[in-house]
Design an enzyme around this catalytic site. Structure first.
Site, PDB file in Angstrom:
ATOM      1  N   GLU A 510       0.808  -1.216   0.000  1.00 26.02           N
ATOM      2  CA  GLU A 510       0.000   0.000   0.000  1.00 26.02           C
ATOM      3  C   GLU A 510       0.844   1.270   0.000  1.00 26.02           C
ATOM      4  OE1 GLU A 510      -3.022   0.966  -0.231  1.00 26.02           O
ATOM      5  OE2 GLU A 510      -4.162  -0.887  -0.158  1.00 26.02           O
ATOM      6  N   SER A 511       1.792   1.361   0.921  1.00 27.87           N
ATOM      7  CA  SER A 511       2.485   2.638   1.135  1.00 27.87           C
ATOM      8  C   SER A 511       3.997   2.540   1.125  1.00 27.87           C
ATOM      9  CB  SER A 511       2.063   3.233   2.484  1.00 27.87           C
ATOM     10  OG  SER A 511       2.516   2.403   3.557  1.00 27.87           O
TER      11      SER A 511
END
Length: 667
Positions: A510-511
């Site tokens: 995700e990040s």
């Protein structure tokens, strides 16, 4: 690297900064002593404040600022239409070998192309390093053609076909090839069909416009506006140009309702040329496959019977193969895979599915050899699946030899890497990432490991991971799968009752562990939760919520793991469906699971969104790897994937082709 962002910047600037607007500029704002000059230059560029940019350039030079090249870049980019070659040559000399030199050269080549300065373009293009801009590639070929050099028709056609956005350079190249008699009408129609398949109406219009037939141009605009109305009022089966337009209209209908397009093709348009009928059936099959409809394979088969010689796009062939896998038709899957382009066939995904199809068709020895070749890469989703199916262990790679002081010093003193880290620290992440990636070119494994370690030490985790992933022979698992925020993540995962390795795999995807990560749609923080989703989850689990809390690490982990738990519960703990839901929203995978009970790997392969399909693979693989790193159970990828997927409430029913989850048997 993505040159489109900067190309768009240049075009917007050229459109907005006229001489009159320049004369009306407000008085310059003095440099802010509390903000870095590069940050101020980026802000001044965004505001089109050219007088302030001039002052910032003077200040950067006076201070011998380490990011002076970026300050100058924003200044020159803002007035590109007024520059002359000596202005650029001076910048190239001052910043030779840097990313900003090549970035501005890219922008300048586009400007020279718009000026039709072919001699200048050919001269400047020789120093262009990135070579990743499609429009520049078209302009370069056009410059050679305009200079009297004969360019290969195949090269010009390949560059034009690779164009996606209907840009000036590739359109001018195609126009020149048409004028020279090198592009025939069948090439132009092929481009129009390709653009229609890709959902790029502007590129289709540009291709048809090159036919120099005004009625056709107008008719294409009409059918793009309302394909159904065009088919009922103006479409014809011949002559050929009219038939081509009818096929494009039917493809537009198929994009919304493939069943309706099939009915129209059979009932009203069966007199179209067979190759065009076949192409429309390919589009119907592709759209049906994207909707996971059972009749997709029949449409593909009909196309193949009508025109066996018709070339299909790799995307259509991939969906043919996926539909065949979903339908349990290994022979059809194998035929589609073997028609893919050579580079696509070398991809691990298609090598794996080819092996699976080969095994189902009775060639166990051939399948074993194909799986064994994949199993040498257990840090690849398909490589790990292959190893598990062969019953092979998937140990983590041995740590490489420690970096030497000289290797660390070389990375630390690399100017481009140092500038990139400074840009990222200042919040200019986009510019920093591009400078970083440019600086990695040509590095061997040891240099890449040293560069990655610099990023790891600075906790710039996305550069740490992505750089380490470039190595081939030497693999540092601690760089590729780091465990930042370990105590906090383990605490929140366990509090929510979720496998921490699964959470780590999801956060990594995700990040990349970037605390201030923010997506273009507003998802924030480590777990990239949308504000509305965070608010809903907080209400569900009894947490106080405010938007600013999303930037607090602990709250972000708490709300993200709480949401993930709710999603897992909805899908009875199925990690593949939950990961798909986290990326694409829960309602979509709930629909995607409808239909027959099928092998979970086949289900994952048939996820209609490319991004979500890749996301699920990487989250599940990350979970398996992190389980090994953290010393947790469930290190098998197949266990995380599950045996099968079917409608809610359907009993788990493994297929004969699926090996046992815990101890995979060889084919």
């Amino acid at each position: 690297m993505d040159g489109k962002v900067f190309k768009d910047m240049a075009r917007a600037t050229l459109a907005l900064l006229t001489a009159a607007a320049l004369g009306a500029q407000a008085a310059p704002t003095a440099p802010d002593p509390d903000a870095d000059l590069a940050v101020q230059a980026r802000e001044a560029w965004a505001k089109r404040d050219r007088r302030r940019l001039t002052d910032l350039v003077d200040a950067a030079r006076a201070q011998n600022h380490p990011l002076a090249g970026w300050v100058e870049y924003f200044d020159l980019n803002a007035r590109l239409s007024e520059l002359r070659q000596p202005d650029l040559d001076g910048f190239y000399t001052r910043h030779a070998g840097s990313y900003v030199e090549d970035r501005l050269r890219n922008d300048w080549l586009l400007e020279l192309g718009r000026r039709r300065d072919w001699a200048g373009l050919r001269r400047d293009h020789a120093g262009y390093q990135m070579r990743d801009d499609r429009e520049v590639a078209c302009y370069a070929l056009l410059a050679d053609h305009a200079s009297g050099n004969r360019i290969a028709t195949d090269a010009a056609q390949a560059a034009w076909m690779a164009q996606k956005d209907g840009d000036d350079g590739c359109q001018q190249l195609a126009s020149a090839m048409v004028d020279a008699g090198r592009f025939k009408p069948d090439t132009l129609w092929a481009k129009a069909r390709q653009a229609t398949e890709q959902g790029r109406p502007r590129a289709a219009r540009q291709a048809v416009a090159l036919l120099a037939a005004r009625p056709l141009d107008q008719q294409l605009a009409e059918l793009q506006d309302n394909a159904g109305r065009y088919l009922s009022r103006k479409a014809r089966s011949g002559p050929r140009p009219e038939a081509e337009l009818t096929a494009l209209a039917l493809a537009r209908v198929a994009a919304n309702d493939p069943g309706q397009a099939g009915d129209l093709l059979q009932d009203k348009w069966s007199r179209l040329p067979k190759d065009l009928q076949a192409w429309v059936w390919v589009q119907i099959g592709r759209q049906s496959a994207l909707r996971l409809q059972d009749d997709a394979l029949a449409a593909f088969e009909r196309a193949a019977r009508l025109a066996p010689e018709l070339a299909w796009s790799d995307d259509a062939l991939a969906w043919n193969a996926r539909a065949a896998l979903r339908a349990g038709q290994p022979a059809a899957a194998l035929r589609a895979i073997e028609r893919l382009g050579a580079s696509e066939q070398r991809e691990a995904a298609w090598a794996y599915w080819k092996a699976r199809a080969t095994r189902l068709l009775g060639d166990a020895a051939g399948a074993r050899a194909q799986l064994a070749a994949l199993a040498t890469a257990p840090l690849n989703y398909f490589g790990r699946l292959a190893a598990e199916e062969l019953g092979l262990a998937t140990p983590l790679p041995a740590a490489p030899a420690p970096l030497t002081a000289d290797e660390r010093r070389a990375a630390r003193s690399q100017p481009g890497l140092a500038r990139a880290l400074q840009l990222i620290a200042l919040g200019l992440r986009s510019e920093g990432v591009r400078e970083w990636n440019f600086s990695l070119r040509g590095m061997g494994d040891r240099a890449l490991l040293a560069a990655a370690q610099e990023a790891c030490d600075r906790e710039v985790w996305d550069r740490c991971i992505n750089t380490s992933e470039r190595t081939r022979a030497e693999i540092d698992i601690a760089q590729r799968y780091p465990t930042p925020h370990r105590a906090e993540l383990m605490r929140e995962a366990q509090a929510s009752g979720i496998d921490p390795a699964y959470v780590y795999g999801l956060v990594r995807q995700e990040s990349r562990f970037v605390l201030d990560a923010r997506s273009h749609v507003g998802a924030a923080g480590l777990m990239q939760v949308m504000p509305a989703t965070a608010k809903w989850t907080a209400r569900k689990v009894g947490l106080a919520y405010s938007p600013e809390l999303m930037h607090d690490r602990d709250f972000n982990l708490r709300i993200g793991t709480s949401y993930l738990k709710l999603v897992l519960d909805r899908f009875d703990g199925a990690q593949a469906l939950a990961a798909a839901a986290y990326n694409a929203g829960p309602n979509r995978p709930a629909r995607w699971r409808d239909g027959p009970v099928i092998d979970a790997a086949v289900w994952a392969e048939n996820i209609p969104f490319n991004e979500t399909r890749d996301y699920v693979r990487k989250v599940l693989l990350g979970g398996a790897v992190y389980a090994q790193i953290l010393g947790l159970p469930l290190t098998s990828l197949r266990e995380r994937l599950g045996a099968s997927v079917g409608p809610a409430g359907a009993r788990e029913a493994g297929l004969a082709d699926v090996p046992p989850a815990a101890a995979a048997s060889a084919p």
